[in-house]
Motif scaffolding. Sequence first.
Motif, short mmCIF file in Angstrom:
data_model
loop_
_atom_site.label_atom_id
_atom_site.label_comp_id
_atom_site.label_asym_id
_atom_site.label_seq_id
_atom_site.Cartn_x
_atom_site.Cartn_y
_atom_site.Cartn_z
N THR A 149 49.39 33.89 54.88
CA THR A 149 50.38 34.30 53.88
C THR A 149 51.77 33.73 54.15
O THR A 149 52.54 33.50 53.21
CB THR A 149 50.46 35.83 53.82
OG1 THR A 149 50.74 36.36 55.13
CG2 THR A 149 49.14 36.42 53.34
N ILE A 187 52.56 30.42 52.16
CA ILE A 187 52.49 30.34 50.70
C ILE A 187 53.81 29.81 50.14
O ILE A 187 54.88 30.34 50.43
CB ILE A 187 52.20 31.73 50.09
CG1 ILE A 187 50.80 32.21 50.50
CG2 ILE A 187 52.31 31.68 48.57
CD1 ILE A 187 50.48 33.62 50.03
N SER A 207 53.98 29.11 46.54
CA SER A 207 54.04 29.78 45.25
C SER A 207 52.64 30.18 44.81
O SER A 207 51.63 29.69 45.32
CB SER A 207 54.69 28.87 44.19
OG SER A 207 53.88 27.71 43.98
N ILE A 208 52.61 31.10 43.84
CA ILE A 208 51.36 31.54 43.24
C ILE A 208 51.50 31.38 41.73
O ILE A 208 52.43 31.94 41.13
CB ILE A 208 51.05 33.00 43.59
CG1 ILE A 208 50.93 33.18 45.11
CG2 ILE A 208 49.76 33.46 42.92
CD1 ILE A 208 50.78 34.62 45.56
N ARG A 229 45.93 30.11 41.12
CA ARG A 229 46.09 29.09 42.16
C ARG A 229 47.21 29.49 43.14
O ARG A 229 48.22 30.05 42.74
CB ARG A 229 46.40 27.73 41.56
CG ARG A 229 45.30 27.18 40.64
CD ARG A 229 45.66 25.81 40.11
NE ARG A 229 46.89 25.83 39.32
CZ ARG A 229 47.51 24.76 38.85
NH1 ARG A 229 47.02 23.55 39.10
NH2 ARG A 229 48.61 24.86 38.13
N ILE A 230 46.98 29.16 44.39
CA ILE A 230 47.99 29.38 45.44
C ILE A 230 48.37 28.02 46.00
O ILE A 230 47.50 27.21 46.35
CB ILE A 230 47.44 30.28 46.57
CG1 ILE A 230 47.05 31.65 46.02
CG2 ILE A 230 48.46 30.44 47.69
CD1 ILE A 230 46.33 32.53 47.03
N ILE A 289 42.06 31.29 43.54
CA ILE A 289 41.95 32.74 43.71
C ILE A 289 40.68 33.19 43.00
O ILE A 289 40.50 32.93 41.80
CB ILE A 289 43.17 33.47 43.10
CG1 ILE A 289 44.46 33.02 43.79
CG2 ILE A 289 43.00 34.98 43.23
CD1 ILE A 289 45.71 33.58 43.14
N ILE A 319 45.74 39.82 46.11
CA ILE A 319 47.00 39.16 45.75
C ILE A 319 47.98 40.17 45.19
O ILE A 319 49.18 40.14 45.49
CB ILE A 319 46.73 38.04 44.72
CG1 ILE A 319 45.79 36.98 45.32
CG2 ILE A 319 48.04 37.40 44.28
CD1 ILE A 319 46.33 36.29 46.53
#
Length: 231
Positions: free
Chosen positions: A198, A201, A203-204, A208-209, A218, A226
């Motif tokens: 995590t 990361i 962006s989300i 999609r991550i 995802i 999430i």
Amino acid sequence: MIRYLIIDDEYIAHDIIKGYCDLLRNMQLMKSCYDALEAFEYLNKNEVDLIFLDLNMPVLKGFEFLKTLLNPPKIIVTTAYQEFALEGYEYNISDYLLKPFGFERFLKAINKAFGNTAARHTLPNENSTTSSRFFIQSNKKYLQFETGTILYIEATGNYVKIITTTETITIREKLSTLLELLPKNEFLQVHKSFVIATQHIKSIEGNRIFIADYIVPIGMMYKSNIIQLLK
């Protein structure tokens, strides 16, 4: 580097422990002590991360020695006496190895002391303030990973790919087995085939991550993970 000390009055015990440690990266023997008084003198002037401690030694027994340490490092007890196991955990030891022990059991003790435990020992690295470490077997060697360098893990058939900040390593292992070794507050399963770190990361977006230069999907069954993360 994990700096360790062996305290045991048996020469063969030193050979076995050092032999196992030599199979692992980043394990550095600082001193072999054959009684607790020798170790006490060494620790008055030096620091270590881990002690392999025998209990039945001349002059000063193992638990008596522990009482003399104000800020003890991680302790892995190595002894032939099973009856002292319960008492050992009163001293907050990391693990209790009953002689004779094999490499697999030894490796489990190292992972317990420096890997995914509630109060795991943390070691510095260039990319984060703290990072735990764990070992994974690959063919006939054991690879050590710093959790802080892992971007994500992908399951592909009977193998998993561990994508780190510097390399991608493929090993024959189950994704569920790796999940047991990883800190639960730092890693999240987002798909039946993907586990992400995590902290990496970027962006989300939709399903999609974005992590570094990678895109991780995802899965429908994992959207709740999430949602909990975003809260």
